[in-house]
Design a protein around this motif. Structure first.
Motif, PDB file in Angstrom:
ATOM      1  N   GLN A  13       2.106   1.951  -3.490  1.00  0.00           N
ATOM      2  CA  GLN A  13       1.018   2.409  -4.357  1.00  0.00           C
ATOM      3  C   GLN A  13       0.669   3.871  -4.081  1.00  0.00           C
ATOM      4  OE1 GLN A  13      -2.065  -0.405  -3.460  1.00  0.00           O
ATOM      5  NE2 GLN A  13      -1.399  -1.864  -5.018  1.00  0.00           N
ATOM      6  N   LYS A  24       1.131   7.014  -6.610  1.00  0.00           N
ATOM      7  CA  LYS A  24      -0.077   7.765  -6.975  1.00  0.00           C
ATOM      8  C   LYS A  24       0.092   9.257  -6.695  1.00  0.00           C
ATOM      9  CE  LYS A  24      -5.021   8.137  -6.039  1.00  0.00           C
ATOM     10  NZ  LYS A  24      -6.181   7.520  -5.378  1.00  0.00           N
ATOM     11  N   THR A  30       0.819  -1.215   0.000  1.00  0.00           N
ATOM     12  CA  THR A  30       0.000   0.000   0.000  1.00  0.00           C
ATOM     13  C   THR A  30       0.850   1.261   0.000  1.00  0.00           C
ATOM     14  OG1 THR A  30      -1.791  -1.162   1.131  1.00  0.00           O
ATOM     15  CG2 THR A  30      -1.818   1.241   1.235  1.00  0.00           C
ATOM     16  N   ASP A  44       8.274   5.804  -6.442  1.00  0.00           N
ATOM     17  CA  ASP A  44       8.286   4.940  -5.261  1.00  0.00           C
ATOM     18  C   ASP A  44       9.271   5.503  -4.242  1.00  0.00           C
ATOM     19  OD1 ASP A  44       8.270   2.981  -3.346  1.00  0.00           O
ATOM     20  OD2 ASP A  44       9.029   1.402  -4.641  1.00  0.00           O
TER      21      ASP A  44
END
Length: 57
Positions: free
Chosen positions: A44, A48, A41, A53
């Motif tokens: 992600q 987003k 999570t 990352d």
């Protein structure tokens, strides 16, 4: 898990603010962070909202 310094966003760091004497809350936050990291999570959300990352060390 500890806050990780990264250059992906320039010279910025982030960490939750809490009373340093509240060890139980700090432990629960760390546990939640580890769980989010383990299930992907955090990666992600990082991709987003930041386009990269930021969980990589």
């Amino acid at each position: 898990m500890q806050a990780t310094v990264t250059n992906a966003l320039g010279q910025t760091t982030a960490a939750p603010m809490l009373n340093k004497h509240n060890k139980q809350l700090a432990k629960k936050i760390s546990q939640a962070q580890r769980k989010l990291e383990k299930d992907g999570t955090l990666k992600q959300l990082s991709e987003k909202y930041f386009g990269a990352d930021l969980t990589k060390k």
